[in-house]
Design a protein around this motif. Structure first.
Motif, PDB file in Angstrom:
ATOM      1  N   GLN A 146       0.616  -1.235  -0.500  1.00  0.00           N
ATOM      2  CA  GLN A 146      -0.097  -0.297   0.310  1.00  0.00           C
ATOM      3  C   GLN A 146       1.033   1.307  -0.125  1.00  0.00           C
ATOM      4  OE1 GLN A 146      -4.484   0.851   1.938  1.00  0.00           O
ATOM      5  NE2 GLN A 146      -2.302   0.517   3.376  1.00  0.00           N
ATOM      6  N   ALA A 147       1.905   1.467   1.077  1.00  0.00           N
ATOM      7  CA  ALA A 147       2.783   2.463   0.180  1.00  0.00           C
ATOM      8  C   ALA A 147       3.554   2.482  -0.660  1.00  0.00           C
ATOM      9  CB  ALA A 147       4.037   2.366   2.027  1.00  0.00           C
ATOM     10  N   ASP A 148       4.107   1.697  -0.681  1.00  0.00           N
ATOM     11  CA  ASP A 148       4.859   1.376  -2.390  1.00  0.00           C
ATOM     12  C   ASP A 148       4.767  -0.134  -3.548  1.00  0.00           C
ATOM     13  OD1 ASP A 148       6.771   1.552  -5.284  1.00  0.00           O
ATOM     14  OD2 ASP A 148       8.285   1.652  -3.468  1.00  0.00           O
ATOM     15  N   GLY A 149       3.551   0.090  -4.723  1.00  0.00           N
ATOM     16  CA  GLY A 149       3.428  -0.451  -5.265  1.00  0.00           C
ATOM     17  C   GLY A 149       3.815  -0.992  -6.192  1.00  0.00           C
ATOM     18  N   ARG A 150       5.223  -0.524  -6.252  1.00  0.00           N
ATOM     19  CA  ARG A 150       5.756  -1.041  -7.188  1.00  0.00           C
ATOM     20  C   ARG A 150       7.669  -1.311  -6.363  1.00  0.00           C
ATOM     21  NH1 ARG A 150       6.249   3.993 -11.794  1.00  0.00           N
ATOM     22  NH2 ARG A 150       8.276   2.971 -11.932  1.00  0.00           N
ATOM     23  N   MET A 151       7.348  -1.469  -5.599  1.00  0.00           N
ATOM     24  CA  MET A 151       8.398  -2.385  -5.435  1.00  0.00           C
ATOM     25  C   MET A 151       8.932  -3.945  -6.150  1.00  0.00           C
ATOM     26  SD  MET A 151       8.254  -3.445  -1.472  1.00  0.00           S
ATOM     27  CE  MET A 151       7.398  -2.130  -0.815  1.00  0.00           C
ATOM     28  N   THR A 152       9.806  -4.387  -6.064  1.00  0.00           N
ATOM     29  CA  THR A 152      10.034  -5.517  -6.192  1.00  0.00           C
ATOM     30  C   THR A 152       9.298  -6.717  -5.254  1.00  0.00           C
ATOM     31  OG1 THR A 152      12.494  -6.085  -5.419  1.00  0.00           O
ATOM     32  CG2 THR A 152      11.972  -5.193  -7.677  1.00  0.00           C
ATOM     33  N   ASN A 153       9.093  -8.004  -6.290  1.00  0.00           N
ATOM     34  CA  ASN A 153       8.906  -8.846  -5.371  1.00  0.00           C
ATOM     35  C   ASN A 153      10.298  -9.006  -4.159  1.00  0.00           C
ATOM     36  OD1 ASN A 153       7.251 -11.155  -4.638  1.00  0.00           O
ATOM     37  ND2 ASN A 153       8.682 -12.293  -4.853  1.00  0.00           N
ATOM     38  N   VAL A 154      11.605  -9.052  -5.273  1.00  0.00           N
ATOM     39  CA  VAL A 154      12.287  -9.650  -3.727  1.00  0.00           C
ATOM     40  C   VAL A 154      12.961  -8.487  -2.602  1.00  0.00           C
ATOM     41  CG1 VAL A 154      15.023  -9.171  -3.734  1.00  0.00           C
ATOM     42  CG2 VAL A 154      14.408 -10.228  -5.539  1.00  0.00           C
ATOM     43  N   GLU A 155      12.222  -6.924  -3.537  1.00  0.00           N
ATOM     44  CA  GLU A 155      12.750  -5.685  -2.503  1.00  0.00           C
ATOM     45  C   GLU A 155      11.617  -6.015  -1.033  1.00  0.00           C
ATOM     46  OE1 GLU A 155      13.371  -2.482   0.182  1.00  0.00           O
ATOM     47  OE2 GLU A 155      14.199  -3.474  -1.498  1.00  0.00           O
ATOM     48  N   ALA A 171      10.231  -9.326  -0.838  1.00  0.00           N
ATOM     49  CA  ALA A 171      10.379  -9.957   0.852  1.00  0.00           C
ATOM     50  C   ALA A 171      11.484  -9.666   1.354  1.00  0.00           C
ATOM     51  CB  ALA A 171      11.179 -11.396  -0.179  1.00  0.00           C
ATOM     52  N   LYS A 172      12.404  -8.996   1.482  1.00  0.00           N
ATOM     53  CA  LYS A 172      13.461  -8.298   2.068  1.00  0.00           C
ATOM     54  C   LYS A 172      12.419  -7.176   3.578  1.00  0.00           C
ATOM     55  CE  LYS A 172      16.156  -5.041   1.051  1.00  0.00           C
ATOM     56  NZ  LYS A 172      17.553  -4.820   0.360  1.00  0.00           N
ATOM     57  N   ARG A 173      11.663  -6.524   2.990  1.00  0.00           N
ATOM     58  CA  ARG A 173      10.743  -5.429   4.151  1.00  0.00           C
ATOM     59  C   ARG A 173      10.537  -6.387   5.192  1.00  0.00           C
ATOM     60  NH1 ARG A 173       9.208  -0.217   1.257  1.00  0.00           N
ATOM     61  NH2 ARG A 173      11.288   0.948  -0.369  1.00  0.00           N
ATOM     62  N   VAL A 174       9.313  -7.839   4.536  1.00  0.00           N
ATOM     63  CA  VAL A 174       8.199  -8.326   5.886  1.00  0.00           C
ATOM     64  C   VAL A 174       9.126  -9.197   6.352  1.00  0.00           C
ATOM     65  CG1 VAL A 174       6.509  -7.820   4.090  1.00  0.00           C
ATOM     66  CG2 VAL A 174       7.321  -9.809   3.331  1.00  0.00           C
ATOM     67  N   ILE A 219      10.774 -12.491   4.891  1.00  0.00           N
ATOM     68  CA  ILE A 219      10.476 -14.014   4.197  1.00  0.00           C
ATOM     69  C   ILE A 219      11.376 -13.576   2.520  1.00  0.00           C
ATOM     70  CG2 ILE A 219       8.545 -14.248   5.431  1.00  0.00           C
ATOM     71  CD1 ILE A 219       6.759 -13.924   2.963  1.00  0.00           C
ATOM     72  N   SER A 220      11.758 -14.766   2.131  1.00  0.00           N
ATOM     73  CA  SER A 220      12.945 -15.506   1.047  1.00  0.00           C
ATOM     74  C   SER A 220      11.253 -14.595  -0.227  1.00  0.00           C
ATOM     75  CB  SER A 220      12.959 -16.534   1.001  1.00  0.00           C
ATOM     76  OG  SER A 220      11.571 -17.121   1.125  1.00  0.00           O
ATOM     77  N   ALA A 221      11.558 -14.624  -0.899  1.00  0.00           N
ATOM     78  CA  ALA A 221      10.820 -14.331  -2.117  1.00  0.00           C
ATOM     79  C   ALA A 221      10.277 -14.830  -2.700  1.00  0.00           C
ATOM     80  CB  ALA A 221      12.275 -14.076  -3.431  1.00  0.00           C
ATOM     81  N   PRO A 222      10.506 -16.536  -3.412  1.00  0.00           N
ATOM     82  CA  PRO A 222       9.146 -17.094  -3.755  1.00  0.00           C
ATOM     83  C   PRO A 222       8.332 -17.131  -3.161  1.00  0.00           C
ATOM     84  CG  PRO A 222      11.439 -18.764  -3.493  1.00  0.00           C
ATOM     85  CD  PRO A 222      11.444 -17.380  -2.485  1.00  0.00           C
ATOM     86  N   PRO A 223       7.816 -17.716  -1.298  1.00  0.00           N
ATOM     87  CA  PRO A 223       6.609 -17.991  -0.211  1.00  0.00           C
ATOM     88  C   PRO A 223       6.542 -16.093  -0.247  1.00  0.00           C
ATOM     89  CG  PRO A 223       8.939 -17.439   0.944  1.00  0.00           C
ATOM     90  CD  PRO A 223       9.084 -18.015  -0.377  1.00  0.00           C
ATOM     91  N   CYS A 224       6.884 -14.994  -0.996  1.00  0.00           N
ATOM     92  CA  CYS A 224       5.968 -14.015  -0.404  1.00  0.00           C
ATOM     93  C   CYS A 224       5.322 -13.704  -1.739  1.00  0.00           C
ATOM     94  CB  CYS A 224       7.642 -13.104  -0.653  1.00  0.00           C
ATOM     95  SG  CYS A 224       6.480 -10.914  -0.411  1.00  0.00           S
ATOM     96  N   LEU A 225       5.794 -14.381  -3.114  1.00  0.00           N
ATOM     97  CA  LEU A 225       4.729 -13.910  -3.986  1.00  0.00           C
ATOM     98  C   LEU A 225       4.006 -15.267  -4.007  1.00  0.00           C
ATOM     99  CD1 LEU A 225       4.693 -12.979  -7.048  1.00  0.00           C
ATOM    100  CD2 LEU A 225       6.156 -14.860  -7.575  1.00  0.00           C
ATOM    101  N   ARG A 226       3.658 -16.183  -3.430  1.00  0.00           N
ATOM    102  CA  ARG A 226       2.919 -16.881  -3.192  1.00  0.00           C
ATOM    103  C   ARG A 226       1.841 -15.992  -1.911  1.00  0.00           C
ATOM    104  NH1 ARG A 226       6.839 -20.851  -3.229  1.00  0.00           N
ATOM    105  NH2 ARG A 226       6.731 -21.285  -0.746  1.00  0.00           N
ATOM    106  N   ARG A 227       2.147 -15.348  -1.529  1.00  0.00           N
ATOM    107  CA  ARG A 227       1.451 -15.379  -0.421  1.00  0.00           C
ATOM    108  C   ARG A 227       0.730 -13.857  -1.281  1.00  0.00           C
ATOM    109  NH1 ARG A 227       1.301 -14.810   4.998  1.00  0.00           N
ATOM    110  NH2 ARG A 227       3.054 -16.448   5.955  1.00  0.00           N
ATOM    111  N   VAL A 228       1.181 -13.187  -2.122  1.00  0.00           N
ATOM    112  CA  VAL A 228       0.585 -11.603  -2.291  1.00  0.00           C
ATOM    113  C   VAL A 228      -0.569 -12.629  -3.557  1.00  0.00           C
ATOM    114  CG1 VAL A 228       1.164  -9.922  -4.729  1.00  0.00           C
ATOM    115  CG2 VAL A 228       2.902 -10.169  -2.424  1.00  0.00           C
ATOM    116  N   ARG A 229      -0.028 -13.338  -4.605  1.00  0.00           N
ATOM    117  CA  ARG A 229      -0.910 -14.063  -4.787  1.00  0.00           C
ATOM    118  C   ARG A 229      -2.113 -14.938  -4.741  1.00  0.00           C
ATOM    119  NH1 ARG A 229       3.387 -16.567  -9.318  1.00  0.00           N
ATOM    120  NH2 ARG A 229       3.727 -14.463 -10.752  1.00  0.00           N
ATOM    121  N   ALA A 230      -1.742 -14.577  -3.208  1.00  0.00           N
ATOM    122  CA  ALA A 230      -3.499 -15.904  -2.548  1.00  0.00           C
ATOM    123  C   ALA A 230      -4.271 -14.342  -2.524  1.00  0.00           C
ATOM    124  CB  ALA A 230      -2.424 -16.901  -1.648  1.00  0.00           C
ATOM    125  N   LEU A 231      -3.440 -13.485  -1.758  1.00  0.00           N
ATOM    126  CA  LEU A 231      -4.078 -11.964  -1.448  1.00  0.00           C
ATOM    127  C   LEU A 231      -4.896 -11.109  -2.572  1.00  0.00           C
ATOM    128  CD1 LEU A 231      -1.397 -10.276   0.505  1.00  0.00           C
ATOM    129  CD2 LEU A 231      -3.613 -11.490   1.756  1.00  0.00           C
TER     130      LEU A 231
END
Length: 164
Positions: free
Chosen positions: A20-29, A31-34, A36-48
């Motif tokens: 919500q603060a920055d919708g343009r960040m990469t999945n890698v960024e 994942a780093k901010r939250v 967790i690693s990138a693959p589960p982060c992407l899965r969570r985003v897609r699930a949301l």
């Protein structure tokens, strides 16, 4: 919505806050901010996204810098609340580019529309058309003087505090 809320854990809330603060960040960024690693982060985003919690992504433009100098609220009363009249009016509003938001209300006003226009003349032309729109009884308008708060986000800090 409580069902969706119960399925969100602290990491999901962090993902939502970061996007919500920055919708343009990469999945890698992200994942780093939250944390967790990138693959589960992407899965969570897609699930949301699949759950409809994330409705989409967009760039928020500054209306005034693009020539839309004024913002107006139009309060609309319909001639009736019959399903056909409501549907006809809603379809009309959806087709109007000057209408940025439309909310159906309870009480004395049936709908409130947030509209932008390049100038008063173009808005007056729109109001004349709106007044003649399907099932419209009357239209009252209020020209805004200035915006005090225009924050197009959900206040997630309240939920973050509850889950942390």
């Amino acid at each position: 919505m409580l069902i969706v809320r119960a399925r969100l854990d602290a990491v999901d809330w962090k993902i939502l806050a970061e996007l919500q603060a920055d919708g343009r960040m990469t999945n890698v960024e992200l994942a780093k901010r939250v944390g967790i690693s990138a693959p589960p982060c992407l899965r969570r985003v897609r699930a949301l996204e699949d759950a409809g919690v994330i409705k989409g992504y967009r760039t928020i433009l500054d209306e005034a810098s693009l020539g839309y100098e004024i913002t107006i609220f139009a309060m609309v009363n319909l001639t009736s609340q019959a399903g056909a009249d409501l549907s006809s009016f809603e379809n009309y509003v959806k087709s109007q580019p000057l209408v940025r938001e439309c909310w159906m209300l309870s009480g004395d006003i049936d709908f409130v529309l947030k509209c932008v226009a390049r100038d008063l003349r173009s808005f007056q032309a729109f109001v004349a058309e709106l007044t003649a729109a399907p099932a419209v009884r009357n239209v009252k308008t209020a020209l805004t003087l200035r915006s005090i708060k225009d924050d197009p986000i959900v206040p997630l800090e309240l939920d973050l505090g509850e889950t942390a």
